[in-house]
Design an enzyme around this catalytic site. Structure first.
Site, PDB file in Angstrom:
ATOM      1  N   GLU A   6       0.817  -1.216   0.000  1.00  0.00           N
ATOM      2  CA  GLU A   6       0.000   0.000   0.000  1.00  0.00           C
ATOM      3  C   GLU A   6       0.853   1.270   0.000  1.00  0.00           C
ATOM      4  O   GLU A   6       0.557   2.220  -0.711  1.00  0.00           O
ATOM      5  CB  GLU A   6      -0.923   0.021   1.229  1.00  0.00           C
ATOM      6  CG  GLU A   6      -1.690   1.336   1.319  1.00  0.00           C
ATOM      7  CD  GLU A   6      -2.801   1.354   2.364  1.00  0.00           C
ATOM      8  OE1 GLU A   6      -2.779   0.525   3.289  1.00  0.00           O
ATOM      9  OE2 GLU A   6      -3.683   2.206   2.226  1.00  0.00           O
ATOM     10  N   ASP A  65      -0.633  -5.045   3.059  1.00  0.00           N
ATOM     11  CA  ASP A  65      -1.044  -3.815   3.742  1.00  0.00           C
ATOM     12  C   ASP A  65      -0.420  -3.873   5.136  1.00  0.00           C
ATOM     13  O   ASP A  65      -0.812  -4.714   5.953  1.00  0.00           O
ATOM     14  CB  ASP A  65      -2.574  -3.745   3.843  1.00  0.00           C
ATOM     15  CG  ASP A  65      -3.025  -2.392   4.399  1.00  0.00           C
ATOM     16  OD1 ASP A  65      -2.164  -1.662   4.917  1.00  0.00           O
ATOM     17  OD2 ASP A  65      -4.229  -2.096   4.311  1.00  0.00           O
ATOM     18  N   ILE A  72      -0.546  -1.919   7.723  1.00  0.00           N
ATOM     19  CA  ILE A  72      -1.552  -1.685   8.775  1.00  0.00           C
ATOM     20  C   ILE A  72      -2.893  -1.527   8.087  1.00  0.00           C
ATOM     21  O   ILE A  72      -3.172  -0.499   7.464  1.00  0.00           O
ATOM     22  CB  ILE A  72      -1.251  -0.417   9.611  1.00  0.00           C
ATOM     23  CG1 ILE A  72       0.133  -0.511  10.256  1.00  0.00           C
ATOM     24  CG2 ILE A  72      -2.331  -0.228  10.680  1.00  0.00           C
ATOM     25  CD1 ILE A  72       0.483   0.662  11.176  1.00  0.00           C
ATOM     26  N   ASP A  73      -3.718  -2.548   8.148  1.00  0.00           N
ATOM     27  CA  ASP A  73      -5.072  -2.425   7.613  1.00  0.00           C
ATOM     28  C   ASP A  73      -5.958  -1.997   8.779  1.00  0.00           C
ATOM     29  O   ASP A  73      -6.044  -2.708   9.788  1.00  0.00           O
ATOM     30  CB  ASP A  73      -5.557  -3.749   7.016  1.00  0.00           C
ATOM     31  CG  ASP A  73      -6.872  -3.558   6.281  1.00  0.00           C
ATOM     32  OD1 ASP A  73      -6.975  -2.582   5.514  1.00  0.00           O
ATOM     33  OD2 ASP A  73      -7.800  -4.341   6.498  1.00  0.00           O
ATOM     34  N   THR A 116      -5.833   1.694   9.442  1.00  0.00           N
ATOM     35  CA  THR A 116      -4.975   2.787   9.918  1.00  0.00           C
ATOM     36  C   THR A 116      -5.763   3.797  10.750  1.00  0.00           C
ATOM     37  O   THR A 116      -5.266   4.296  11.769  1.00  0.00           O
ATOM     38  CB  THR A 116      -4.302   3.497   8.719  1.00  0.00           C
ATOM     39  OG1 THR A 116      -3.533   2.531   8.009  1.00  0.00           O
ATOM     40  CG2 THR A 116      -3.397   4.629   9.162  1.00  0.00           C
ATOM     41  N   ASP A 155      -5.797  -4.818   0.678  1.00  0.00           N
ATOM     42  CA  ASP A 155      -6.778  -4.934   1.756  1.00  0.00           C
ATOM     43  C   ASP A 155      -7.424  -6.325   1.763  1.00  0.00           C
ATOM     44  O   ASP A 155      -7.898  -6.776   2.804  1.00  0.00           O
ATOM     45  CB  ASP A 155      -7.894  -3.891   1.595  1.00  0.00           C
ATOM     46  CG  ASP A 155      -7.385  -2.451   1.715  1.00  0.00           C
ATOM     47  OD1 ASP A 155      -6.672  -2.170   2.686  1.00  0.00           O
ATOM     48  OD2 ASP A 155      -7.708  -1.624   0.837  1.00  0.00           O
TER      49      ASP A 155
HETATM   50  C1  LIP Z   1      -8.901   0.552   4.903  1.00  0.00           C
HETATM   51  C2  LIP Z   1      -9.743  -0.634   4.477  1.00  0.00           C
HETATM   52  C3  LIP Z   1     -11.203  -0.345   4.705  1.00  0.00           C
HETATM   53  C4  LIP Z   1     -11.605   0.881   3.929  1.00  0.00           C
HETATM   54  C5  LIP Z   1     -10.752   2.065   4.332  1.00  0.00           C
HETATM   55  C6  LIP Z   1      -9.292   1.768   4.125  1.00  0.00           C
HETATM   56  P1  LIP Z   1      -6.321   1.078   5.402  1.00  0.00           P
HETATM   57  O1  LIP Z   1      -7.531   0.258   4.670  1.00  0.00           O
HETATM   58  O2  LIP Z   1      -9.395  -1.772   5.189  1.00  0.00           O
HETATM   59  O3  LIP Z   1     -11.961  -1.453   4.287  1.00  0.00           O
HETATM   60  O4  LIP Z   1     -12.960   1.177   4.163  1.00  0.00           O
HETATM   61  O5  LIP Z   1     -11.076   3.189   3.554  1.00  0.00           O
HETATM   62  O6  LIP Z   1      -9.003   1.568   2.761  1.00  0.00           O
HETATM   63  O7  LIP Z   1      -6.244   2.397   4.731  1.00  0.00           O
HETATM   64  O8  LIP Z   1      -6.657   1.188   6.838  1.00  0.00           O
HETATM   65  O9  LIP Z   1      -5.144   0.240   5.111  1.00  0.00           O
END
Ligand code: LIP
Length: 289
Positions: free
Chosen positions: A71, A89, A91-92, A94, A229
């Site tokens: 990412e 990713d 940190i999914d 964030t 993601d």
């Molecule tokens: C997030 C996703 C989530 C989405 C957020 C963002 P991040 O990823 O896991 O589903 O709704 O907008 O994309 O940015 O925390 O890695």
């Protein structure tokens, strides 16, 4: 793919995810330290970047011939290819991380021929590890097979607990499709709605997919998120009997980088509930590959 030792790659990915987890847990996120990318709700922290570097460096050292997509280093136009590729990713979730909400994971997938074949999703705050290798089942903490209990039949959309995400796009066609569809899903049957048991927005695609895989959620539907993601959670979902289709009606076979995703847990009635959900989608998402 026959020459790849998926078990060995999987085990190494788990060890990297755990190292990354230590880094995340010891970091001190503050909203002041956070930057943003596309807009003020598309957050990124220094920890996201540092953890991606840690992961990509380790993977490149061990597997120098495999590709890496992450990412934090993605550039528009970078296309996923059939080559063996780690999709990460760091940190999914964030936004959760910045707010000290523990619904956060490292999402580390491996795709070959554009197909997700290994998935590792690790929440370092709860020490919860979901993992799967294509064809070998999905597991919680490497011991409990997913789903956690036998999948009951899905008795229509009105019996479902549904995860959706607002995402970071807050205007335009796709924002309208989401918000109008959310209303339809919640509305009573008399008003043409789905009368779902509940809508949840936890803030992390990877853990949402693991929730569907384990049976804690029936459905997860989102457009706008990315291959990193979903790649890892995808393998965990499908190995647990779940199915991934397109968030837009009609496409039963989306690509990993389709950017529109609709996951349904395993169980009798899976295809029927997909059709029922699609009939309530209000419009069509423009986001895509
Ligand atoms: C997030 C996703 C989530 C989405 C957020 C963002 P991040 O990823 O896991 O589903 O709704 O907008 O994309 O940015 O925390 O890695």
């Amino acid at each position: 793919m026959a020459d790849l030792n998926l078990q060995e790659i999987h085990d190494f990915m788990i060890s990297i995810a755990k190292q990354a987890g230590e880094r995340i847990v010891s970091a001190k996120p503050t909203t002041e330290a956070a930057g943003s990318k596309k807009n003020s709700v598309d957050l990124v922290t220094e920890t996201d970047r540092a953890v991606e570097t840690l992961i990509s460096t380790s993977l490149r050292e061990r597997y120098p011939t495999y590709s890496f997509m992450g990412e934090e280093t993605y550039k528009p136009g970078n296309r996923l290819t059939p080559a063996p590729t780690f999709i990460c990713d760091p940190i999914d979730g964030t936004t959760n991380f910045v707010h000290r909400n523990p619904y956060v994971s490292i999402s580390l997938g491996f795709a070959v021929d554009l197909e997700p074949v290994i998935g590792i999703v690790y929440n370092p705050f709860t020490a919860t590890l979901y993992s799967a290798i294509k064809g070998q089942g999905a597991y919680l903490n490497q011991e409990q097979k997913l789903p956690l209990s036998p999948s009951a039949p899905i008795e229509g959309l009105s019996s479902c607990l549904v995860a959706v995400e607002w995402g970071s796009d807050r205007s335009g066609n796709d924002f309208k499709v989401k918000s109008e569809t959310f209303k339809r899903l919640a509305a009573t049957k008399e008003n043409g709605g789905g009368m779902v048991h509940g809508l949840r927005s936890f803030g992390g695609a990877a853990l949402n997919l693991c929730g569907v895989a384990s049976g804690a959620l029936d459905i997860y539907w989102e457009a706008g998120c990315w291959a990193w993601d979903v790649c890892a959670g995808w393998v965990i979902l499908t190995e647990a009997g779940g199915k991934m289709v397109d968030a837009n009606p009609g496409n039963w076979n989306p690509r990993i980088d389709e950017r529109r995703y609709f996951a349904v847990r395993g169980g009798e009635g899976q295809e029927e509930v997909i059709e029922e959900f699609w009939s309530l989608v209000d419009g069509a998402f423009e986001v895509g590959i």
